[in-house]
Scaffold this active site. Structure first.
Site, PDB file in Angstrom:
ATOM      1  N   ARG A  94       0.882  -1.183   0.000  1.00 42.21           N
ATOM      2  CA  ARG A  94       0.000   0.000   0.000  1.00 42.21           C
ATOM      3  C   ARG A  94       0.910   1.221   0.000  1.00 42.21           C
ATOM      4  O   ARG A  94       1.551   1.532   1.013  1.00 42.21           O
ATOM      5  CB  ARG A  94      -0.913  -0.007   1.226  1.00 42.21           C
ATOM      6  CG  ARG A  94      -1.597   1.323   1.443  1.00 42.21           C
ATOM      7  CD  ARG A  94      -2.731   1.272   2.436  1.00 42.21           C
ATOM      8  NE  ARG A  94      -3.897   0.642   1.852  1.00 42.21           N
ATOM      9  CZ  ARG A  94      -5.129   0.730   2.339  1.00 42.21           C
ATOM     10  NH1 ARG A  94      -5.372   1.433   3.423  1.00 42.21           N
ATOM     11  NH2 ARG A  94      -6.142   0.123   1.744  1.00 42.21           N
ATOM     12  N   HIS A 149      -6.949   0.622  -6.705  1.00 35.60           N
ATOM     13  CA  HIS A 149      -7.213  -0.260  -5.555  1.00 35.60           C
ATOM     14  C   HIS A 149      -7.841  -1.558  -6.075  1.00 35.60           C
ATOM     15  O   HIS A 149      -9.013  -1.856  -5.824  1.00 35.60           O
ATOM     16  CB  HIS A 149      -8.134   0.443  -4.560  1.00 35.60           C
ATOM     17  CG  HIS A 149      -8.102  -0.145  -3.177  1.00 35.60           C
ATOM     18  ND1 HIS A 149      -7.289  -1.205  -2.817  1.00 35.60           N
ATOM     19  CD2 HIS A 149      -8.788   0.197  -2.053  1.00 35.60           C
ATOM     20  CE1 HIS A 149      -7.491  -1.492  -1.542  1.00 35.60           C
ATOM     21  NE2 HIS A 149      -8.390  -0.661  -1.053  1.00 35.60           N
ATOM     22  N   CYS A 166     -16.268   1.552  -0.152  1.00 36.46           N
ATOM     23  CA  CYS A 166     -15.105   0.719   0.182  1.00 36.46           C
ATOM     24  C   CYS A 166     -14.772   0.770   1.666  1.00 36.46           C
ATOM     25  O   CYS A 166     -14.114  -0.137   2.179  1.00 36.46           O
ATOM     26  CB  CYS A 166     -13.896   1.172  -0.634  1.00 36.46           C
ATOM     27  SG  CYS A 166     -13.542   2.936  -0.421  1.00 36.46           S
TER      28      CYS A 166
HETATM   29  N1   CP Z   1     -11.204  -0.259   1.867  1.00 37.08           N
HETATM   30  C1   CP Z   1      -9.968  -0.305   2.369  1.00 37.08           C
HETATM   31  O1   CP Z   1      -8.965  -0.535   1.662  1.00 37.08           O
HETATM   32  O2   CP Z   1      -9.912  -0.089   3.713  1.00 37.08           O
HETATM   33  P1   CP Z   1      -8.609   0.093   4.611  1.00 37.08           P
HETATM   34  O3   CP Z   1      -8.029   1.455   4.278  1.00 37.08           O
HETATM   35  O4   CP Z   1      -9.097   0.005   6.020  1.00 37.08           O
HETATM   36  O5   CP Z   1      -7.619  -0.985   4.261  1.00 37.08           O
HETATM   37  N1  NVA Z   2      -9.809   6.848  -1.667  1.00 38.50           N
HETATM   38  C1  NVA Z   2      -9.482   6.368  -0.358  1.00 38.50           C
HETATM   39  C2  NVA Z   2      -9.668   4.901  -0.273  1.00 38.50           C
HETATM   40  C3  NVA Z   2      -9.376   4.261   1.047  1.00 38.50           C
HETATM   41  C4  NVA Z   2      -9.553   2.780   1.055  1.00 38.50           C
HETATM   42  C5  NVA Z   2      -8.067   6.770  -0.004  1.00 38.50           C
HETATM   43  O1  NVA Z   2      -7.199   6.708  -0.890  1.00 38.50           O
HETATM   44  O2  NVA Z   2      -7.812   7.163   1.131  1.00 38.50           O
END
Ligand code: CP
Ligand code: NVA
Length: 298
Positions: free
Chosen positions: A102, A129, A257
């Site tokens: 990530r 994602h 999400c």
């Molecule tokens: N939706 C998602 O990726 O959540 P987190 O940021 O908690 O991993």
């Molecule tokens: N768009 C959001 C998604 C989190 C899962 C972010 O990047 O923070």
């Protein structure tokens, strides 16, 4: 069947057949029909940003597959203290069987891939994602008995939305998108969706986007790392909230999400209503990623 791609940088690394294989595998693992085991497998989990779902679903998933996951946060490894990404990628490849990362910059994920000898899975970048999309498609398939559903994306056209658009194109889901003009999906994503067979229909008015939708999807307005843009983004997204008024006259289900910022992109009432598929989406992160890992590790 084993999928053809080695890495998952975005959903369109998967062919339509790959996608079907991952989702079928996920469903089989979820139902208990498949008991895939990878007892010596280790997943390295690189995190530059916080996470609840991604971290816990990947770690739990590896445990359930009989393997192990290692959390590598920003302060835990030398990457956070100046060791180059390429060296980190080479060294991790000597120890672990796959890496989930990530990161902020999508280019960093591609650099990780360039120097890796093991599968790299994107656990969210500023642009994409794909693991979320796998869970979303599994959720839509369960809720609607397949992909014959009309979806609407309302809100920010960044990572989650862009991967969802590619996933819809790959799965054959009819998608309409409404974002503020300054926060539209990238042209290259729309082009890639078109190459997959169906670019989303883009409309200005969120009400028009949701009018015929079976499912309406939104995401936070202030993504991780954008906290300094808060005032400007709140102003730009005025009118894009998923609320009872927007959904009035539709039977649409609602996806998010998570994490959700109640009162910004979605109301508490909508999130707590029986329209919400969000808890199934969150659960399906576990099953979808187990399906993906099983295919990648095999
Ligand atoms: N939706 C998602 O990726 O959540 P987190 O940021 O908690 O991993
Ligand atoms: N768009 C959001 C998604 C989190 C899962 C972010 O990047 O923070």
């Amino acid at each position: 069947m084993t999928i053809e791609t080695t890495h998952l940088t975005d959903v369109d690394d998967l062919s339509a057949d790959d996608l079907a294989a991952v989702l079928d595998r996920a469903a089989a693992l979820k139902s208990g029909a498949d008991d895939a085991r990878f007892p010596r497998a280790t997943l390295g989990m690189l995190f530059e940003k916080p996470s609840t779902r991604t971290r816990i679903s990947f770690e739990t998933g590896m445990t359930q597959l009989g393997g192990h996951a290692i959390f590598l946060g920003p302060d835990d490894i030398q990457l956070g203290h100046g060791e180059p990404l390429r060296d980190t990628s080479r060294v991790l490849s000597r120890y672990v069987d796959a890496v989930m990362a990530r990161l902020f910059d999508h280019a960093d994920l591609l650099e990780l891939v360039e120097h890796a000898d093991v599968p790299i899975v994107n656990g969210l970048t500023d642009d994409a994602h794909p693991c979320q999309t796998l869970a979303d498609l599994l959720t839509i398939r369960e809720a609607f008995g397949g992909f014959d559903a009309r979806a609407a994306w309302v809100g920010d056209g960044n990572n989650v939305g862009q991967s969802f658009a590619l996933g819809c194109a790959l799965a054959g889901i009819d998608l309409t998108v409404s974002t503020p003009p300054a926060y539209a999906m990238a042209d290259d994503v729309l082009d890639r969706a078109a190459e997959l067979g169906s670019a989303p229909t883009v409309v200005d008015d969120p009400k028009e986007a949701v009018a015929d939708a079976d499912v309406v999807y939104t995401d936070v307005w202030i993504s991780m790392g954008q906290e300094d843009q808060r005032a400007q983004k709140l102003a730009a997204f005025d009118g894009y909230q998923v609320n009872d008024d927007l959904l009035r006259g539709t039977d649409a289900k609602v996806m998010h999400c998570l994490p959700a910022h109640r009162g910004e992109e979605i109301t508490d009432a909508v999130l707590e209503s029986d329209r919400a598929l969000v808890w199934d989406q969150a659960e399906n992160r576990l099953h979808a990623q187990k399906g993906l890992l099983a295919e990648l590790l095999e």
